[in-house]
Design an enzyme around this catalytic site. Structure first.
Site, PDB file in Angstrom:
ATOM      1  N   LYS A 122       0.838  -1.190   0.000  1.00 45.19           N
ATOM      2  CA  LYS A 122       0.000   0.000   0.000  1.00 45.19           C
ATOM      3  C   LYS A 122       0.882   1.251   0.000  1.00 45.19           C
ATOM      4  O   LYS A 122       1.795   1.389   0.822  1.00 45.19           O
ATOM      5  CB  LYS A 122      -0.906   0.015   1.228  1.00 45.19           C
ATOM      6  CG  LYS A 122      -1.962  -1.086   1.239  1.00 45.19           C
ATOM      7  CD  LYS A 122      -3.053  -0.825   0.224  1.00 45.19           C
ATOM      8  CE  LYS A 122      -4.200  -1.811   0.334  1.00 45.19           C
ATOM      9  NZ  LYS A 122      -5.291  -1.518  -0.620  1.00 45.19           N
ATOM     10  N   ASP A 169      -0.382  -0.563  -4.585  1.00 45.33           N
ATOM     11  CA  ASP A 169      -1.760  -0.076  -4.582  1.00 45.33           C
ATOM     12  C   ASP A 169      -1.773   1.309  -3.968  1.00 45.33           C
ATOM     13  O   ASP A 169      -1.576   1.472  -2.765  1.00 45.33           O
ATOM     14  CB  ASP A 169      -2.662  -1.020  -3.787  1.00 45.33           C
ATOM     15  CG  ASP A 169      -4.135  -0.628  -3.872  1.00 45.33           C
ATOM     16  OD1 ASP A 169      -4.444   0.366  -4.561  1.00 45.33           O
ATOM     17  OD2 ASP A 169      -4.966  -1.317  -3.266  1.00 45.33           O
ATOM     18  N   GLU A 228      -1.788  -0.296  -8.860  1.00 41.75           N
ATOM     19  CA  GLU A 228      -3.250  -0.315  -8.796  1.00 41.75           C
ATOM     20  C   GLU A 228      -3.787   1.066  -8.440  1.00 41.75           C
ATOM     21  O   GLU A 228      -3.310   1.695  -7.485  1.00 41.75           O
ATOM     22  CB  GLU A 228      -3.671  -1.347  -7.747  1.00 41.75           C
ATOM     23  CG  GLU A 228      -5.140  -1.607  -7.632  1.00 41.75           C
ATOM     24  CD  GLU A 228      -5.434  -2.719  -6.629  1.00 41.75           C
ATOM     25  OE1 GLU A 228      -6.585  -2.766  -6.151  1.00 41.75           O
ATOM     26  OE2 GLU A 228      -4.534  -3.526  -6.326  1.00 41.75           O
ATOM     27  N   ASP A 271      -9.105  -0.036 -10.133  1.00 43.68           N
ATOM     28  CA  ASP A 271      -9.848  -0.639  -9.028  1.00 43.68           C
ATOM     29  C   ASP A 271     -11.061   0.218  -8.709  1.00 43.68           C
ATOM     30  O   ASP A 271     -12.168  -0.063  -9.151  1.00 43.68           O
ATOM     31  CB  ASP A 271      -8.945  -0.804  -7.802  1.00 43.68           C
ATOM     32  CG  ASP A 271      -9.674  -1.431  -6.618  1.00 43.68           C
ATOM     33  OD1 ASP A 271     -10.841  -1.864  -6.778  1.00 43.68           O
ATOM     34  OD2 ASP A 271      -9.104  -1.502  -5.519  1.00 43.68           O
ATOM     35  N   LYS A 291     -14.040  -6.800  -7.894  1.00 41.74           N
ATOM     36  CA  LYS A 291     -14.408  -7.124  -6.516  1.00 41.74           C
ATOM     37  C   LYS A 291     -15.928  -7.278  -6.452  1.00 41.74           C
ATOM     38  O   LYS A 291     -16.663  -6.457  -7.013  1.00 41.74           O
ATOM     39  CB  LYS A 291     -13.946  -6.026  -5.549  1.00 41.74           C
ATOM     40  CG  LYS A 291     -12.438  -5.873  -5.457  1.00 41.74           C
ATOM     41  CD  LYS A 291     -12.047  -4.735  -4.522  1.00 41.74           C
ATOM     42  CE  LYS A 291     -10.537  -4.596  -4.429  1.00 41.74           C
ATOM     43  NZ  LYS A 291     -10.141  -3.433  -3.594  1.00 41.74           N
ATOM     44  N   SER A 293     -10.762  -8.275  -3.118  1.00 45.67           N
ATOM     45  CA  SER A 293     -11.864  -8.180  -2.158  1.00 45.67           C
ATOM     46  C   SER A 293     -11.673  -6.941  -1.322  1.00 45.67           C
ATOM     47  O   SER A 293     -10.596  -6.347  -1.294  1.00 45.67           O
ATOM     48  CB  SER A 293     -11.910  -9.418  -1.251  1.00 45.67           C
ATOM     49  OG  SER A 293     -10.835  -9.388  -0.316  1.00 45.67           O
TER      50      SER A 293
END
Length: 369
Positions: A162, A191, A219, A244, A268, A296
């Site tokens: 992250k 991400d 992402e 995303d 997701k 998810s």
């Protein structure tokens, strides 16, 4: 197989440690569990999590939609006519993708049981095993490097890191320290959770490319609504760029794919509204030659199990980000998918594979009012 009852439960589970991203910090996992009972006594299970900063859904809103809008539609319906049911659900309420996903999961669970097959076989049966990454939360460079090394020592060979909360210097230092600690054989994914502006994203990604950090993909580097910015980042970097938060619906997928705004899609169930819509998005991406990741929200085994069955059924879903149950302090131990380090293996139980008696006990133990 006709639907007799629909029940909802508010479940609260603590995390092992805070989960930190560019969007939020989470200490506990709260969700709505759905149990749909058919006239033969079978139970179908689904789950919805409120992710306000992404889906806009709340616990109260999810439960209200399921109890007061979907339940009257569902009672007496035949599970074999699921397309008719899904169509009615879509017409009944706009948005509310998390509530739709929970009911969708439970219906597919019942349909798999009716077919007497694990759901991933019903949907396509492409794989019997998945390999998930493990997520490293936002923190100081040294803390993130330590967390990454801890996961590698536990057998994970792919990490999703992250980022999106710092300057070029800060983001670079995080990645350099992580790569130094874990070596060159571990795959790193980033991400940013919408954390950068387009020019900033291009500058950071290019710098990481020059540093040789070997990032597999980045992402959602920019704001969800900024599709033009997303395309600009994709065009000006060699690293793969993934959508995303920019991707909820089939229409969203049509838009980003037609514009060639990204290289990969992250599907997701909480965003798409369930398995039915996820399969449609994946099929569209495949027609464009674009691969998908199955991800998810921060959720436990029920939702992640449903996502895993979808991922295992489709050859175009190449990337797996289904580590969320491993972050929970007291996770439900028995489901249709079992973890062995980074590997996710399926049982041969029909549907999603849950033991309903144990599930009911677990729900009662974690239920809140």
């Amino acid at each position: 197989m006709k639907i007799c009852t629909v029940e909802t439960f508010f479940v609260h589970i603590p995390l092992q440690k805070p989960f930190v991203t560019a969007l939020r910090t989470v200490h506990n996992m709260q969700s709505i569990v759905v149990k749909i009972t058919a006239d033969d006594g079978s139970n179908g299970w689904g789950k919805a999590v409120p992710t306000h900063v992404i889906t806009g859904d709340s616990l109260g809103g999810i439960r209200y939609v399921i109890d007061h809008i979907f339940t009257p539609l569902l009672i007496g319906q035949d599970v074999r006519n699921r397309e008719k049911i899904f169509e009615q659900m879509q017409r009944a309420v706009t948005g509310n993708t998390s509530a739709k996903a929970a009911v969708d999961m439970a219906l597919y669970d019942l349909f798999g049981q009716l077919c007497m097959m694990p759901l991933h076989h019903v949907l396509g049966g492409y794989r019997n095993c998945l390999k998930t990454n493990m997520t490293v939360s936002v923190g100081t460079p040294s803390a993130m490097a330590n967390e990454a090394a801890e996961y590698v020592a536990k057998g994970f060979t792919t990490l999703k890191v992250k980022v999106g909360t710092g300057s070029l210097i800060e983001e670079r230092e995080r990645l350099l320290q992580i790569r130094q600690r874990i070596g060159s054989n571990v795959t790193i994914r980033l991400d940013a959770n919408q954390g950068w502006k387009p020019k900033e994203a291009i500058r950071i990604i290019r710098q990481l490319e020059e540093d040789g950090c070997a990032v597999e993909f980045v992402e959602q580097p920019v704001a969800a609504h900024d599709i033009a910015g997303l395309r600009e980042v994709t065009r000006n970097t060699t690293t793969l760029i993934m959508a995303d938060e920019s991707l909820f619906s089939f229409e969203d997928a049509k838009n980003v794919l037609a514009l060639r705004a990204v290289d990969v899609l992250n599907i997701k169930l909480m965003k798409s509204g369930g398995i039915r819509e996820a399969l449609k998005i994946n099929a569209l991406a495949e027609s464009y030659g674009v691969n998908c990741m199955m991800g998810s929200m921060l959720e436990s085994s029920i939702g992640v199990t449903a996502a895993a069955h979808v991922a295992a059924s489709q050859p175009n879903i190449l990337y797996i980000d289904l580590d969320a149950p491993l972050l929970v302090a007291n996770e439900f131990p028995t489901s249709g998918v079992m973890y062995q380090k980074s590997l996710m293996k399926f049982t041969q139980q029909p549907g999603l594979g849950f033991d309903s008696k144990r599930m009911i006990t677990w729900v009662k133990e974690h239920e809140c009012e």
